[in-house]
Design a protein around this motif. Structure first.
Motif, PDB file in Angstrom:
ATOM      1  N   GLU A  26       0.809  -1.215   0.000  1.00  0.00           N
ATOM      2  CA  GLU A  26       0.000   0.000   0.000  1.00  0.00           C
ATOM      3  C   GLU A  26       0.849   1.275   0.000  1.00  0.00           C
ATOM      4  OE1 GLU A  26      -2.849  -0.079   3.170  1.00  0.00           O
ATOM      5  OE2 GLU A  26      -3.562  -2.074   2.621  1.00  0.00           O
ATOM      6  N   ILE A  27       2.097   1.187   0.469  1.00  0.00           N
ATOM      7  CA  ILE A  27       2.908   2.407   0.582  1.00  0.00           C
ATOM      8  C   ILE A  27       4.077   2.454  -0.393  1.00  0.00           C
ATOM      9  CG2 ILE A  27       2.279   2.835   2.983  1.00  0.00           C
ATOM     10  CD1 ILE A  27       4.997   1.728   3.814  1.00  0.00           C
ATOM     11  N   GLY A  28       4.245   1.430  -1.190  1.00  0.00           N
ATOM     12  CA  GLY A  28       5.334   1.417  -2.155  1.00  0.00           C
ATOM     13  C   GLY A  28       5.099   0.364  -3.216  1.00  0.00           C
ATOM     14  N   GLU A  29       6.012   0.315  -4.162  1.00  0.00           N
ATOM     15  CA  GLU A  29       5.939  -0.677  -5.226  1.00  0.00           C
ATOM     16  C   GLU A  29       6.808  -1.867  -4.832  1.00  0.00           C
ATOM     17  OE1 GLU A  29       7.463  -1.240  -9.823  1.00  0.00           O
ATOM     18  OE2 GLU A  29       7.467   0.755  -8.946  1.00  0.00           O
ATOM     19  N   ILE A  30       6.209  -3.041  -4.752  1.00  0.00           N
ATOM     20  CA  ILE A  30       6.948  -4.253  -4.413  1.00  0.00           C
ATOM     21  C   ILE A  30       7.659  -4.724  -5.683  1.00  0.00           C
ATOM     22  CG2 ILE A  30       6.811  -6.604  -3.519  1.00  0.00           C
ATOM     23  CD1 ILE A  30       5.965  -4.411  -1.501  1.00  0.00           C
ATOM     24  N   VAL A  31       8.978  -4.939  -5.580  1.00  0.00           N
ATOM     25  CA  VAL A  31       9.758  -5.379  -6.731  1.00  0.00           C
ATOM     26  C   VAL A  31      10.425  -6.717  -6.439  1.00  0.00           C
ATOM     27  CG1 VAL A  31      10.163  -3.036  -7.596  1.00  0.00           C
ATOM     28  CG2 VAL A  31      11.794  -4.046  -6.006  1.00  0.00           C
ATOM     29  N   ASP A  32      10.646  -7.485  -7.484  1.00  0.00           N
ATOM     30  CA  ASP A  32      11.319  -8.773  -7.349  1.00  0.00           C
ATOM     31  C   ASP A  32      12.830  -8.654  -7.529  1.00  0.00           C
ATOM     32  OD1 ASP A  32       8.945 -10.214  -6.938  1.00  0.00           O
ATOM     33  OD2 ASP A  32       8.596 -10.398  -9.090  1.00  0.00           O
ATOM     34  N   ASP A  33      13.265  -7.571  -8.156  1.00  0.00           N
ATOM     35  CA  ASP A  33      14.687  -7.371  -8.430  1.00  0.00           C
ATOM     36  C   ASP A  33      15.298  -6.509  -7.330  1.00  0.00           C
ATOM     37  OD1 ASP A  33      17.214  -6.835  -9.390  1.00  0.00           O
ATOM     38  OD2 ASP A  33      16.530  -6.174 -11.364  1.00  0.00           O
ATOM     39  N   VAL A  34      16.141  -7.113  -6.523  1.00  0.00           N
ATOM     40  CA  VAL A  34      16.751  -6.410  -5.388  1.00  0.00           C
ATOM     41  C   VAL A  34      17.560  -5.199  -5.840  1.00  0.00           C
ATOM     42  CG1 VAL A  34      18.833  -7.827  -5.301  1.00  0.00           C
ATOM     43  CG2 VAL A  34      17.985  -6.790  -3.219  1.00  0.00           C
ATOM     44  N   THR A  35      18.098  -5.224  -7.042  1.00  0.00           N
ATOM     45  CA  THR A  35      18.926  -4.112  -7.519  1.00  0.00           C
ATOM     46  C   THR A  35      18.102  -2.859  -7.804  1.00  0.00           C
ATOM     47  OG1 THR A  35      18.798  -4.800  -9.849  1.00  0.00           O
ATOM     48  CG2 THR A  35      20.599  -5.703  -8.529  1.00  0.00           C
ATOM     49  N   GLU A  36      16.785  -2.983  -7.877  1.00  0.00           N
ATOM     50  CA  GLU A  36      15.904  -1.833  -8.113  1.00  0.00           C
ATOM     51  C   GLU A  36      15.379  -1.224  -6.816  1.00  0.00           C
ATOM     52  OE1 GLU A  36      12.632  -2.975 -10.535  1.00  0.00           O
ATOM     53  OE2 GLU A  36      13.877  -3.677 -12.181  1.00  0.00           O
ATOM     54  N   ALA A  37      15.479  -1.956  -5.728  1.00  0.00           N
ATOM     55  CA  ALA A  37      14.802  -1.578  -4.487  1.00  0.00           C
ATOM     56  C   ALA A  37      15.500  -0.449  -3.740  1.00  0.00           C
ATOM     57  CB  ALA A  37      14.686  -2.792  -3.577  1.00  0.00           C
ATOM     58  N   ASP A  38      14.684   0.420  -3.155  1.00  0.00           N
ATOM     59  CA  ASP A  38      15.169   1.477  -2.272  1.00  0.00           C
ATOM     60  C   ASP A  38      15.222   0.981  -0.836  1.00  0.00           C
ATOM     61  OD1 ASP A  38      15.128   3.582  -4.328  1.00  0.00           O
ATOM     62  OD2 ASP A  38      12.961   3.264  -4.246  1.00  0.00           O
ATOM     63  N   PHE A  39      14.447  -0.052  -0.546  1.00  0.00           N
ATOM     64  CA  PHE A  39      14.321  -0.578   0.811  1.00  0.00           C
ATOM     65  C   PHE A  39      14.193  -2.092   0.722  1.00  0.00           C
ATOM     66  CE2 PHE A  39      13.196  -0.630   5.195  1.00  0.00           C
ATOM     67  CZ  PHE A  39      13.473   0.630   5.689  1.00  0.00           C
ATOM     68  N   LEU A  40      15.025  -2.822   1.447  1.00  0.00           N
ATOM     69  CA  LEU A  40      14.982  -4.279   1.492  1.00  0.00           C
ATOM     70  C   LEU A  40      14.452  -4.693   2.857  1.00  0.00           C
ATOM     71  CD1 LEU A  40      17.319  -3.470  -0.546  1.00  0.00           C
ATOM     72  CD2 LEU A  40      18.220  -5.723  -0.121  1.00  0.00           C
ATOM     73  N   VAL A  41      13.386  -5.483   2.857  1.00  0.00           N
ATOM     74  CA  VAL A  41      12.761  -5.919   4.102  1.00  0.00           C
ATOM     75  C   VAL A  41      12.844  -7.439   4.180  1.00  0.00           C
ATOM     76  CG1 VAL A  41      10.618  -5.980   5.425  1.00  0.00           C
ATOM     77  CG2 VAL A  41      11.176  -3.958   4.075  1.00  0.00           C
ATOM     78  N   PHE A  42      13.341  -7.920   5.312  1.00  0.00           N
ATOM     79  CA  PHE A  42      13.410  -9.360   5.570  1.00  0.00           C
ATOM     80  C   PHE A  42      12.513  -9.642   6.769  1.00  0.00           C
ATOM     81  CE2 PHE A  42      17.194  -8.097   3.363  1.00  0.00           C
ATOM     82  CZ  PHE A  42      17.306  -9.058   2.377  1.00  0.00           C
ATOM     83  N   PRO A  43      11.259 -10.033   6.497  1.00  0.00           N
ATOM     84  CA  PRO A  43      10.262 -10.129   7.568  1.00  0.00           C
ATOM     85  C   PRO A  43      10.189 -11.456   8.300  1.00  0.00           C
ATOM     86  CG  PRO A  43       9.204 -10.364   5.459  1.00  0.00           C
ATOM     87  CD  PRO A  43      10.657 -10.130   5.177  1.00  0.00           C
ATOM     88  N   SER A  44      10.876 -12.459   7.841  1.00  0.00           N
ATOM     89  CA  SER A  44      10.713 -13.748   8.521  1.00  0.00           C
ATOM     90  C   SER A  44      12.058 -14.462   8.635  1.00  0.00           C
ATOM     91  CB  SER A  44       9.693 -14.625   7.798  1.00  0.00           C
ATOM     92  OG  SER A  44       9.963 -14.708   6.424  1.00  0.00           O
ATOM     93  N   SER A  45      12.827 -14.026   9.597  1.00  0.00           N
ATOM     94  CA  SER A  45      14.150 -14.604   9.811  1.00  0.00           C
ATOM     95  C   SER A  45      14.066 -15.736  10.824  1.00  0.00           C
ATOM     96  CB  SER A  45      15.114 -13.529  10.308  1.00  0.00           C
ATOM     97  OG  SER A  45      14.685 -13.007  11.544  1.00  0.00           O
ATOM     98  N   CYS A  46      14.130 -16.958  10.350  1.00  0.00           N
ATOM     99  CA  CYS A  46      13.992 -18.128  11.213  1.00  0.00           C
ATOM    100  C   CYS A  46      15.315 -18.465  11.891  1.00  0.00           C
ATOM    101  CB  CYS A  46      13.540 -19.315  10.386  1.00  0.00           C
ATOM    102  SG  CYS A  46      13.274 -20.802  11.367  1.00  0.00           S
ATOM    103  N   CYS A  47      15.233 -19.016  13.084  1.00  0.00           N
ATOM    104  CA  CYS A  47      16.451 -19.400  13.796  1.00  0.00           C
ATOM    105  C   CYS A  47      16.219 -20.612  14.682  1.00  0.00           C
ATOM    106  CB  CYS A  47      16.978 -18.242  14.601  1.00  0.00           C
ATOM    107  SG  CYS A  47      15.811 -17.669  15.823  1.00  0.00           S
ATOM    108  N   GLY A  48      15.644 -21.638  14.102  1.00  0.00           N
ATOM    109  CA  GLY A  48      15.352 -22.837  14.876  1.00  0.00           C
ATOM    110  C   GLY A  48      16.577 -23.535  15.411  1.00  0.00           C
ATOM    111  N   SER A  49      17.677 -23.463  14.687  1.00  0.00           N
ATOM    112  CA  SER A  49      18.917 -24.092  15.129  1.00  0.00           C
ATOM    113  C   SER A  49      20.083 -23.309  14.527  1.00  0.00           C
ATOM    114  CB  SER A  49      18.979 -25.543  14.648  1.00  0.00           C
ATOM    115  OG  SER A  49      19.113 -25.578  13.237  1.00  0.00           O
ATOM    116  N   LEU A  50      21.287 -23.590  14.984  1.00  0.00           N
ATOM    117  CA  LEU A  50      22.455 -22.899  14.437  1.00  0.00           C
ATOM    118  C   LEU A  50      22.610 -23.182  12.952  1.00  0.00           C
ATOM    119  CD1 LEU A  50      24.849 -21.055  14.850  1.00  0.00           C
ATOM    120  CD2 LEU A  50      26.184 -23.025  15.610  1.00  0.00           C
ATOM    121  N   ASP A  51      22.349 -24.403  12.541  1.00  0.00           N
ATOM    122  CA  ASP A  51      22.425 -24.733  11.112  1.00  0.00           C
ATOM    123  C   ASP A  51      21.408 -23.925  10.304  1.00  0.00           C
ATOM    124  OD1 ASP A  51      24.477 -26.544  11.513  1.00  0.00           O
ATOM    125  OD2 ASP A  51      23.146 -28.283  11.623  1.00  0.00           O
ATOM    126  N   THR A  52      20.184 -23.817  10.823  1.00  0.00           N
ATOM    127  CA  THR A  52      19.154 -23.021  10.153  1.00  0.00           C
ATOM    128  C   THR A  52      19.572 -21.561  10.084  1.00  0.00           C
ATOM    129  OG1 THR A  52      17.435 -24.514  10.938  1.00  0.00           O
ATOM    130  CG2 THR A  52      16.721 -22.343  10.195  1.00  0.00           C
TER     131      THR A  52
END
Length: 137
Positions: A26-52
């Protein structure tokens, strides 16, 4: 403003990815190409184990390595919590401190929306249209 949203990484209970995607769309254009993005959001960083954690960090850092100069990075999810294991805590803190402009814990992840919305108003180079005679309400 162009926003890249990192892939969903984590368990099925992680709802932040879909919630943030809906709001950010709603507040910006979602892009698939990271090289075009002004803002990179990582909303789901899992950490179940050290390997993960290592797999997730590797994927995230690979994406960040492609970002354009000046693009901002933000992360939320399990990886932002406090860890009892000092080795894991140290590893994650180093990653978060060295690669992210904004880090929000799981309880405050909606602040990502506020940060991006404010940047959109305050920084015209983010492709924003300034409203209300250039004043923030």
């Amino acid at each position: 403003m162009k926003i890249y949203i990192g892939e969903k990484m984590g368990c099925d209970l992680n709802y932040m990815h879909s919630v943030l995607t809906d709001y950010l769309d709603e507040i910006g254009e979602i892009v698939d190409d990271v090289t075009e993005a002004d803002f990179l959001v990582f909303p789901s960083s899992c950490c179940g184990s050290l390997d993960t954690i290592k797999v997730v960090v590797g994927k995230i850092l690979h994406v960040i390595s492609k970002k354009k100069q000046g693009a901002k990075t933000c992360i939320t999810g399990c990886m932002t919590r406090n860890f009892a294991n000092p080795k894991i805590a140290s590893y994650i803190n180093e990653i978060l401190n060295n690669h992210f402009d904004y880090v929000f814990d799981e309880d405050n992840f909606v602040e990502i929306i506020n940060i991006i919305a404010k940047k959109r108003v305050l920084e015209p180079d983010f492709g924003a249209v300034l409203f209300n005679d250039n004043k923030i309400d």
